[in-house]
Design a protein around this motif. Structure first.
Motif, mmCIF file in Angstrom:
data_model
loop_
_atom_site.group_PDB
_atom_site.id
_atom_site.type_symbol
_atom_site.label_atom_id
_atom_site.label_comp_id
_atom_site.label_asym_id
_atom_site.label_seq_id
_atom_site.Cartn_x
_atom_site.Cartn_y
_atom_site.Cartn_z
ATOM 1 N N LEU A 17 0.823 -1.208 0.000
ATOM 2 C CA LEU A 17 0.000 0.000 0.000
ATOM 3 C C LEU A 17 0.859 1.261 0.000
ATOM 4 C CD1 LEU A 17 -2.778 -1.169 2.474
ATOM 5 C CD2 LEU A 17 -3.023 -0.786 0.001
ATOM 6 N N VAL A 18 1.974 1.224 0.717
ATOM 7 C CA VAL A 18 2.905 2.355 0.700
ATOM 8 C C VAL A 18 3.426 2.565 -0.715
ATOM 9 C CG1 VAL A 18 5.218 3.104 1.450
ATOM 10 C CG2 VAL A 18 3.597 2.204 3.128
ATOM 11 N N SER A 19 3.778 1.488 -1.384
ATOM 12 C CA SER A 19 4.292 1.579 -2.746
ATOM 13 C C SER A 19 3.264 2.209 -3.685
ATOM 14 C CB SER A 19 4.696 0.190 -3.237
ATOM 15 O OG SER A 19 5.198 0.255 -4.533
ATOM 16 N N GLU A 31 -4.555 14.161 0.747
ATOM 17 C CA GLU A 31 -4.954 12.760 0.836
ATOM 18 C C GLU A 31 -3.739 11.833 0.833
ATOM 19 O OE1 GLU A 31 -6.139 14.899 -1.425
ATOM 20 O OE2 GLU A 31 -8.309 14.984 -1.177
ATOM 21 N N THR A 32 -2.735 12.190 0.052
ATOM 22 C CA THR A 32 -1.518 11.379 0.000
ATOM 23 C C THR A 32 -0.805 11.428 1.343
ATOM 24 O OG1 THR A 32 -1.294 11.909 -2.343
ATOM 25 C CG2 THR A 32 0.649 11.000 -1.247
ATOM 26 N N LYS A 33 -0.667 12.607 1.890
ATOM 27 C CA LYS A 33 -0.019 12.756 3.194
ATOM 28 C C LYS A 33 -0.795 12.005 4.278
ATOM 29 C CE LYS A 33 2.005 17.262 2.155
ATOM 30 N NZ LYS A 33 2.024 18.684 2.492
ATOM 31 N N ALA A 34 -2.121 12.085 4.221
ATOM 32 C CA ALA A 34 -2.946 11.391 5.207
ATOM 33 C C ALA A 34 -2.811 9.875 5.070
ATOM 34 C CB ALA A 34 -4.407 11.818 5.066
ATOM 35 N N ALA A 35 -2.815 9.380 3.828
ATOM 36 C CA ALA A 35 -2.659 7.934 3.607
ATOM 37 C C ALA A 35 -1.297 7.466 4.107
ATOM 38 C CB ALA A 35 -2.829 7.590 2.133
ATOM 39 N N ALA A 36 -0.246 8.239 3.818
ATOM 40 C CA ALA A 36 1.100 7.884 4.291
ATOM 41 C C ALA A 36 1.149 7.857 5.816
ATOM 42 C CB ALA A 36 2.125 8.858 3.724
ATOM 43 N N ALA A 37 0.501 8.812 6.454
ATOM 44 C CA ALA A 37 0.468 8.845 7.918
ATOM 45 C C ALA A 37 -0.283 7.636 8.474
ATOM 46 C CB ALA A 37 -0.171 10.149 8.402
ATOM 47 N N CYS A 38 -1.375 7.268 7.835
ATOM 48 C CA CYS A 38 -2.137 6.087 8.272
ATOM 49 C C CYS A 38 -1.298 4.817 8.137
ATOM 50 C CB CYS A 38 -3.417 5.944 7.458
ATOM 51 S SG CYS A 38 -4.665 7.186 7.789
ATOM 52 N N LEU A 39 -0.587 4.699 7.032
ATOM 53 C CA LEU A 39 0.238 3.510 6.812
ATOM 54 C C LEU A 39 1.409 3.463 7.784
ATOM 55 C CD1 LEU A 39 0.035 3.439 2.935
ATOM 56 C CD2 LEU A 39 -1.078 1.856 4.535
ATOM 57 N N SER A 40 1.966 4.606 8.120
ATOM 58 C CA SER A 40 3.015 4.660 9.137
ATOM 59 C C SER A 40 2.462 4.193 10.489
ATOM 60 C CB SER A 40 3.564 6.087 9.236
ATOM 61 O OG SER A 40 4.561 6.161 10.218
ATOM 62 N N ALA A 41 1.256 4.646 10.807
ATOM 63 C CA ALA A 41 0.613 4.211 12.050
ATOM 64 C C ALA A 41 0.339 2.709 12.025
ATOM 65 C CB ALA A 41 -0.683 4.991 12.267
ATOM 66 N N ALA A 42 -0.012 2.171 10.852
ATOM 67 C CA ALA A 42 -0.269 0.737 10.731
ATOM 68 C C ALA A 42 0.995 -0.075 10.999
ATOM 69 C CB ALA A 42 -0.817 0.419 9.339
ATOM 70 N N VAL A 43 2.129 0.421 10.523
ATOM 71 C CA VAL A 43 3.407 -0.250 10.814
ATOM 72 C C VAL A 43 3.658 -0.237 12.319
ATOM 73 C CG1 VAL A 43 5.920 -0.105 10.548
ATOM 74 C CG2 VAL A 43 4.438 0.153 8.553
ATOM 75 N N THR A 44 3.440 0.907 12.929
ATOM 76 C CA THR A 44 3.643 1.034 14.380
ATOM 77 C C THR A 44 2.733 0.061 15.131
ATOM 78 O OG1 THR A 44 4.301 3.336 14.130
ATOM 79 C CG2 THR A 44 3.585 2.653 16.320
ATOM 80 N N ALA A 107 -5.814 1.868 11.248
ATOM 81 C CA ALA A 107 -4.987 2.707 10.379
ATOM 82 C C ALA A 107 -5.022 2.199 8.937
ATOM 83 C CB ALA A 107 -3.555 2.753 10.909
ATOM 84 N N VAL A 108 -5.020 0.884 8.741
ATOM 85 C CA VAL A 108 -5.080 0.334 7.384
ATOM 86 C C VAL A 108 -6.429 0.659 6.751
ATOM 87 C CG1 VAL A 108 -5.134 -1.795 6.019
ATOM 88 C CG2 VAL A 108 -3.371 -1.478 7.738
ATOM 89 N N LEU A 114 -8.690 6.225 1.734
ATOM 90 C CA LEU A 114 -8.056 7.297 0.969
ATOM 91 C C LEU A 114 -7.489 6.811 -0.368
ATOM 92 C CD1 LEU A 114 -6.231 8.896 4.007
ATOM 93 C CD2 LEU A 114 -8.055 9.993 2.679
ATOM 94 N N ILE A 115 -7.024 5.572 -0.415
ATOM 95 C CA ILE A 115 -6.348 5.032 -1.600
ATOM 96 C C ILE A 115 -7.328 4.500 -2.646
ATOM 97 C CG2 ILE A 115 -4.784 3.204 -2.419
ATOM 98 C CD1 ILE A 115 -3.367 3.456 0.351
ATOM 99 N N LEU A 116 -8.321 3.744 -2.199
ATOM 100 C CA LEU A 116 -9.204 3.045 -3.141
ATOM 101 C C LEU A 116 -9.946 3.950 -4.128
ATOM 102 C CD1 LEU A 116 -10.585 0.115 -0.963
ATOM 103 C CD2 LEU A 116 -8.796 0.056 -2.720
ATOM 104 N N PRO A 117 -10.412 5.127 -3.726
ATOM 105 C CA PRO A 117 -11.085 5.975 -4.723
ATOM 106 C C PRO A 117 -10.200 6.327 -5.924
ATOM 107 C CG PRO A 117 -11.605 6.753 -2.527
ATOM 108 C CD PRO A 117 -10.531 5.699 -2.378
#
Length: 160
Positions: A17-19, A31-44, A107-108, A114-117
């Motif tokens: 998803l990060v890729s 939206e990109t920044k928000a998605a990246a932040a969500c994915l970072s939180a998912a890793v955490t 987070a995912v 944010l990504i799917l649309p």
């Protein structure tokens, strides 16, 4: 309790998803920044409670598996949306088979919202849709050969 294999599986999906987010979206868009932040939180969330050395080993395994089995499906000149749809097909198969769960409010889940649309236009192209499904099938097959995602299924691209 979550196992090391399950953490590796989760980290691989997050990395996919990060890729899609990094390669396919304008990094300056909110939206990109928000998605990246969500994915970072998912890793955490995925590595929470692990000692540093254990987390480092998981990252290394994720990186090796991604490089060997996922990155080859991201060919030069390929539309990012094709790979994004492949990740969607993979996630769909994993969740439908009960192998992976995307919890509402996680987070995912927020990242997917944010990504799917952004993938919807490509999903309406039957050729792209079918190609993405084939890629998802190939990725899952390869990862299952490494002992990941046992019991998960994606309908074969040859199935009607």
């Amino acid at each position: 309790m979550i196992t090391g294999r399950q953490r590796t599986e989760q980290l691989l999906i997050i990395e996919m998803l990060v890729s899609v987010t990094i390669d396919g979206a304008d990094p300056l868009r909110a939206e990109t920044k928000a998605a990246a932040a969500c994915l970072s939180a998912a890793v955490t969330e995925t590595i929470a409670g692990l000692p540093f050395d254990a987390a480092t080993k998981l990252y290394g395994r994720r990186d090796r598996l991604f490089a060997r089995f996922v990155r080859p499906h991201q060919r030069p000149g390929m539309r990012v949306a094709t790979f994004g749809l492949a990740v969607f097909h993979l996630l769909k198969g994993l969740t439908e088979s009960g192998t992976l769960s995307v919890v509402d409010g996680s987070a995912v889940s927020a990242a997917l919202d944010l990504i799917l649309p952004g993938l919807e236009p490509a999903a309406s192209d039957p050729v792209t849709f079918a190609r993405a499904r084939k890629i998802a099938f190939e990725i899952l097959d390869a990862l299952q050969g490494e002992g990941l995602f046992p019991g998960a299924t994606i309908r074969s691209p040859d199935d009607a």
